[in-house]
Design a protein around this motif. Structure first.
Motif, PDB file in Angstrom:
ATOM      1  N   HIS A  36      -4.315   6.232   6.248  1.00 50.06           N
ATOM      2  CA  HIS A  36      -5.406   5.372   5.806  1.00 50.06           C
ATOM      3  C   HIS A  36      -4.961   3.905   5.791  1.00 50.06           C
ATOM      4  O   HIS A  36      -5.691   3.024   6.242  1.00 50.06           O
ATOM      5  N   ALA A  37      -3.739   3.670   5.290  1.00 51.88           N
ATOM      6  CA  ALA A  37      -3.262   2.290   5.184  1.00 51.88           C
ATOM      7  C   ALA A  37      -3.165   1.629   6.555  1.00 51.88           C
ATOM      8  O   ALA A  37      -3.676   0.524   6.760  1.00 51.88           O
ATOM      9  N   THR A  38      -2.545   2.311   7.527  1.00 47.92           N
ATOM     10  CA  THR A  38      -2.416   1.704   8.850  1.00 47.92           C
ATOM     11  C   THR A  38      -3.787   1.546   9.502  1.00 47.92           C
ATOM     12  O   THR A  38      -4.063   0.552  10.159  1.00 47.92           O
ATOM     13  N   GLY A  39      -4.646   2.544   9.282  1.00 49.19           N
ATOM     14  CA  GLY A  39      -5.972   2.483   9.891  1.00 49.19           C
ATOM     15  C   GLY A  39      -6.774   1.305   9.390  1.00 49.19           C
ATOM     16  O   GLY A  39      -7.363   0.554  10.178  1.00 49.19           O
ATOM     17  N   VAL A  40      -6.769   1.113   8.066  1.00 51.96           N
ATOM     18  CA  VAL A  40      -7.612   0.049   7.525  1.00 51.96           C
ATOM     19  C   VAL A  40      -7.083  -1.317   7.950  1.00 51.96           C
ATOM     20  O   VAL A  40      -7.858  -2.243   8.224  1.00 51.96           O
ATOM     21  N   ILE A  41      -5.764  -1.445   8.064  1.00 49.72           N
ATOM     22  CA  ILE A  41      -5.212  -2.743   8.471  1.00 49.72           C
ATOM     23  C   ILE A  41      -5.552  -3.044   9.930  1.00 49.72           C
ATOM     24  O   ILE A  41      -6.029  -4.135  10.271  1.00 49.72           O
ATOM     25  N   ALA A  42      -5.335  -2.059  10.797  1.00 52.44           N
ATOM     26  CA  ALA A  42      -5.637  -2.283  12.217  1.00 52.44           C
ATOM     27  C   ALA A  42      -7.122  -2.567  12.405  1.00 52.44           C
ATOM     28  O   ALA A  42      -7.509  -3.504  13.117  1.00 52.44           O
ATOM     29  N   ALA A  43      -7.969  -1.776  11.739  1.00 51.49           N
ATOM     30  CA  ALA A  43      -9.411  -1.942  11.917  1.00 51.49           C
ATOM     31  C   ALA A  43      -9.882  -3.286  11.384  1.00 51.49           C
ATOM     32  O   ALA A  43     -10.670  -3.984  12.028  1.00 51.49           O
ATOM     33  N   SER A  44      -9.371  -3.675  10.208  1.00 48.73           N
ATOM     34  CA  SER A  44      -9.800  -4.953   9.645  1.00 48.73           C
ATOM     35  C   SER A  44      -9.325  -6.112  10.517  1.00 48.73           C
ATOM     36  O   SER A  44      -9.976  -7.146  10.590  1.00 48.73           O
ATOM     37  N   GLY A  45      -8.175  -5.925  11.163  1.00 47.29           N
ATOM     38  CA  GLY A  45      -7.713  -6.958  12.079  1.00 47.29           C
ATOM     39  C   GLY A  45      -8.643  -7.129  13.262  1.00 47.29           C
ATOM     40  O   GLY A  45      -8.864  -8.240  13.737  1.00 47.29           O
ATOM     41  N   THR A  46      -9.236  -6.015  13.725  1.00 50.89           N
ATOM     42  CA  THR A  46     -10.101  -6.139  14.896  1.00 50.89           C
ATOM     43  C   THR A  46     -11.477  -6.695  14.560  1.00 50.89           C
ATOM     44  O   THR A  46     -12.233  -7.022  15.461  1.00 50.89           O
ATOM     45  N   ILE A  47     -11.809  -6.800  13.270  1.00 53.59           N
ATOM     46  CA  ILE A  47     -13.084  -7.454  12.918  1.00 53.59           C
ATOM     47  C   ILE A  47     -13.109  -8.849  13.529  1.00 53.59           C
ATOM     48  O   ILE A  47     -14.153  -9.351  13.934  1.00 53.59           O
ATOM     49  N   MET A  67       0.837  -1.201   0.000  1.00 49.07           N
ATOM     50  CA  MET A  67       0.000   0.000   0.000  1.00 49.07           C
ATOM     51  C   MET A  67       0.873   1.254   0.000  1.00 49.07           C
ATOM     52  O   MET A  67       0.578   2.234  -0.694  1.00 49.07           O
ATOM     53  N   LEU A  68       1.954   1.218   0.778  1.00 49.51           N
ATOM     54  CA  LEU A  68       2.824   2.389   0.835  1.00 49.51           C
ATOM     55  C   LEU A  68       3.535   2.589  -0.499  1.00 49.51           C
ATOM     56  O   LEU A  68       3.689   3.701  -0.987  1.00 49.51           O
ATOM     57  N   LYS A  69       3.940   1.474  -1.106  1.00 45.49           N
ATOM     58  CA  LYS A  69       4.686   1.540  -2.354  1.00 45.49           C
ATOM     59  C   LYS A  69       3.870   2.203  -3.457  1.00 45.49           C
ATOM     60  O   LYS A  69       4.394   2.984  -4.253  1.00 45.49           O
ATOM     61  N   TYR A  70       2.570   1.916  -3.481  1.00 48.14           N
ATOM     62  CA  TYR A  70       1.754   2.455  -4.569  1.00 48.14           C
ATOM     63  C   TYR A  70       1.014   3.715  -4.168  1.00 48.14           C
ATOM     64  O   TYR A  70       0.015   4.086  -4.791  1.00 48.14           O
ATOM     65  N   GLY A  71       1.491   4.391  -3.111  1.00 45.86           N
ATOM     66  CA  GLY A  71       1.023   5.732  -2.840  1.00 45.86           C
ATOM     67  C   GLY A  71      -0.245   5.859  -2.031  1.00 45.86           C
ATOM     68  O   GLY A  71      -0.881   6.912  -2.057  1.00 45.86           O
ATOM     69  N   TYR A  72      -0.636   4.819  -1.293  1.00 44.22           N
ATOM     70  CA  TYR A  72      -1.770   4.983  -0.384  1.00 44.22           C
ATOM     71  C   TYR A  72      -1.353   5.915   0.746  1.00 44.22           C
ATOM     72  O   TYR A  72      -0.200   5.902   1.179  1.00 44.22           O
ATOM     73  N   ASN A  73      -2.312   6.705   1.204  1.00 41.88           N
ATOM     74  CA  ASN A  73      -2.071   7.557   2.351  1.00 41.88           C
ATOM     75  C   ASN A  73      -1.674   6.694   3.549  1.00 41.88           C
ATOM     76  O   ASN A  73      -2.331   5.701   3.851  1.00 41.88           O
ATOM     77  N   ILE A  74      -0.567   7.084   4.232  1.00 42.19           N
ATOM     78  CA  ILE A  74      -0.049   6.246   5.319  1.00 42.19           C
ATOM     79  C   ILE A  74      -1.094   6.019   6.398  1.00 42.19           C
ATOM     80  O   ILE A  74      -1.319   4.904   6.851  1.00 42.19           O
TER      81      ILE A  74
END
Lengths: 484, 202
Positions: free
Chosen positions: A148-159, A139-146
């Motif tokens: 947003h990237a960390t947020g979506v990963i942490a949040a999806s993990g807590t599902i 995600m970082l490599k292809y220019g995702y906002n940092i």
């Protein structure tokens, strides 16, 4: 003076607990020590009978002989093995390529894989670490906002917390004395709504701030056609098998949650072996982590039992119940208060402490107000997801910090979590507003609830007619999960 | 001071050894439980199939009997092992500093303050608590031991080993607690390494 102490013993004991916990000595020991100390004082003052503490041994023994709690080590071990077995790589790679061309495609892939991993295992750590290691660099490599990237990963993990077979639901079921199967069924709708909420947020972002969630450039999408399909299948087939082994056997009544967890461990071993990653060093490390977590958790429970035995003996239960049932607004007032309270206390206590100390205090009041405890449990489970997403106990954020490259600042991780915490709170509000999200999936009709209210109304003087979640609400059509 | 250091090292090594035992119980419990569930359904369906197709002339019913006679043994062995991993692992967990804390203040406190908290907490919370717990659970174990108490289930196990786990586990925690107290004392007195505190994993 002595009479004053006798009368206000319960509030004093509670205050003592707060003080001694805040000091920072391990919670398990503080709980037990405070419990025993007040027990001895209460015996000395004649508040409880001298042989009252004799019950203690039975309380402790009932914790150790509890079949359901065995699910804790099993699901933990399963999670630890899955974290390192390569399944998450396959899933993320496949879905990442599949959705990559879309704006926010990688985010959708992370959310979906988070849900699938959640349906396989029961621990947050496994999902967050596996996804963070694989998805974050891409995600970082292809220019995702940092953020947003960390947020979506942490949040999806807590599902993982909310999707069965979640450890959180097992523990809540134990504390609320409800069947785990019902909790699992109830949580299905809630977790589906959550996945939907998360995806909608990504969609919204891709419209409002398209530069934060760019599509993958064509050269990054090297898998096409059959190769892509094969990659997705390779991730999905073992996932579906594992989901069946664990969830399927529980729902079909073939196995208890504990046994399903044990079979999940065996399944995870087989899967790791099929990826060629099953090594003794990894297995032993996993066993060790599992042992320490289990021991830590169950010791908190032993301490909490000691505390609540004495607390109830000196009338603490009546004190708390009196406080909570006289809240203005009846059931709704209680629910709002409890959810705000849990949200705030989650800044100070971790999940297991909340479950073992706070929930037993809340459950009798909820029952007195005619609240369906399964629904209540799912609601609290959804609420407590937030505790994984904010400091100081934001485990999801810690894990992510531990594995993300130095270019990602801690403040990015913390700020990035913010919108997702808001989404989780939105889920809590939705669950309160539409209890049918939960109750629809439970076999027992919630009309049962109405019966208890009729009995209860004379005893409550709040005079509210909103004492319970409405029966099945058909204003919203039932949604069926595309089977993960 | 050297003498105290040697004592803490000996206790730590002992706790680690017991911890290894608890670690193996995790795997063993998982395998036994999985086997138990698997055996129940596969044997029941084999025997059911046999009745329907009558290929073994009812000769396979012994399998079911064998399982029935031993299922309670397996089922109880599971939670015996659970009790074992909790009670025998706790001391090692304490050594690794992995019992969860409320670290609003603790996390922000200086190293010296933390040492004081652990020192006083160990003396006033941990040790008295463990000793009281042992005082409560030990007679209970003795009663079970001398009474030869058995599980009420057919094929059930002797009860005293699991009842012994409670006082024994608290004794091990107390012992490790002593080592932690000594370590805090040594560190405060300027001997020995400072301990690192990490948040426990979950």
């Amino acid at each position: 003076m002595i009479d004053l102490i006798k009368e206000y013993m319960a509030p004093m004991m509670f205050a003592g607990l707060v003080v001694f916990m805040v000091i920072g000595y391990p919670a398990a020991f503080s709980l037990a020590a405070v419990g025993l100390f007040f027990g001895l004082v209460a015996i000395e003052l004649g508040v409880i009978a001298p042989d009252f503490l004799g019950n203690l041994t039975f309380q402790l023994f009932s914790v150790l002989s509890n079949d359901l709690l065995l699910a804790i080590p099993f699901f933990t071990l399963m999670g630890v093995i899955l974290e390192r077995c390569g399944l998450a790589e396959d899933l993320l790679e496949g879905f990442g390529q599949l959705f990559g061309g879309l704006r926010g495609g990688l985010s959708y892939a992370v959310i979906l894989v988070g849900a699938i991993l959640g349906a396989i295992t029961g621990t947050v750590a496994a999902s967050v670490i596996a996804m963070g290691l694989i998805a974050l660099p891409v995600m970082l490599k292809y220019g995702y906002n940092i953020r947003h990237a960390t947020g979506v990963i942490a949040a999806s993990g807590t599902i993982t917390q909310l999707i069965p077979p979640s450890l959180v639901l097992v523990v809540l079921a134990d504390q609320l004395q409800r069947p785990v199967g019902d909790m699992y069924r109830g949580a299905f709708g809630a977790s589906f709504v959550q996945v939907l909420l998360f995806s909608l947020w990504v969609l919204l972002l891709s419209v409002l701030r398209p530069r934060d969630v760019p599509p993958l450039p064509p050269e990054a999408r090297r898998l096409r056609g059959l190769a892509l399909a094969w990659r997705c299948i390779r991730g999905m087939v073992p996932s579906i098998l594992l989901i069946f082994v664990v969830l399927g056997t529980i729902f079909l009544g073939l196995a208890t949650p504990t046994e399903a967890g044990a079979m999940g461990v065996v399944g995870a071993f087989l899967l790791a072996a099929s990826y060629g990653r099953l090594k003794w060093s990894m297995t032993y490390q996993g066993m060790q982590t599992t042992m320490r977590i289990t021991s830590m958790v169950v010791f908190i429970l032993l301490g909490a039992r000691t505390f609540s035995l004495v607390f109830q003996g000196i009338g603490g239960k009546e004190w708390i119940e009196g406080l909570l049932t006289t809240l203005p607004g009846g059931a709704i007032g209680f629910l709002v208060f409890v959810n705000v309270f849990i949200f705030i206390i989650a800044f100070f206590l971790d999940f297991f402490e909340i479950a073992f100390i706070i929930i037993p205090l809340l459950a009798p009041a909820a029952t007195a107000l005619g609240i369906d405890l399964v629904w209540f449990g799912v609601l609290l489970g959804a609420n407590m997801q937030t505790s994984f997403m904010h400091p100081p106990f934001g485990f999801a954020l810690f894990y992510l910090r531990g594995i993300s490259p130095p270019s990602v600042r801690s403040s990015d991780i913390y700020w990035g979590a913010l919108p997702w915490v808001a989404l989780q709170l939105m889920l809590v509000a939705l669950l309160i507003a539409f209890p049918s999200i939960v109750t629809f999936f439970i076999d027992a009709p919630s009309t049962l609830n109405l019966d208890t209210i009729e009995v209860e109304i004379p005893s409550t003087d709040s005079g509210s007619d909103l004492n319970s979640p409405p029966a099945i609400d058909l204003s919203e059509p039932p949604k069926f999960d595309e089977q993960p | 001071m050297r003498f105290l250091l040697v004592i803490t090292q000996a206790i730590d090594a002992f706790s680690r050894l017991i911890g290894v035992f608890a670690t193996y119980l995790v795997l063993l419990a998982a395998l036994v439980s999985a086997f138990n569930a698997f055996a129940r359904y596969s044997i029941a369906s084999i025997v059911g199939l046999e009745r329907k197709l009558s290929f073994g002339g009812g000769g396979l019913a012994w399998l079911l009997d064998l399982y029935r006679q031993n299922s309670n043994t397996l089922g109880e062995a599971q939670w015996y092992m659970f009790a074992g991993m909790v009670m025998f692992g706790a001391a090692h967990t304490l050594r690794m500093n992995e019992h969860v804390r409320v670290d609003v203040l603790y996390g922000a406190a200086s190293e010296r303050t933390r040492l004081w908290i652990d020192l006083l907490g160990g003396i006033f919370f941990l040790l008295p608590m463990c000793l009281l717990m042992i005082a409560f659970t030990w007679p209970w174990f003795l009663e079970s031991y001398y009474g030869g108490e058995m599980s009420a289930n057919a094929g059930g196990l002797l009860r005293w080993p699991v009842k012994l786990a409670l006082p024994l586990g608290f004794a091990l925690v107390a012992l490790q607690g002593l080592s932690e107290i000594l370590k805090c004392f040594l560190a405060l007195a300027g001997h020995g390494r400072t301990r690192s505190y990490e948040r426990p994993v979950q």
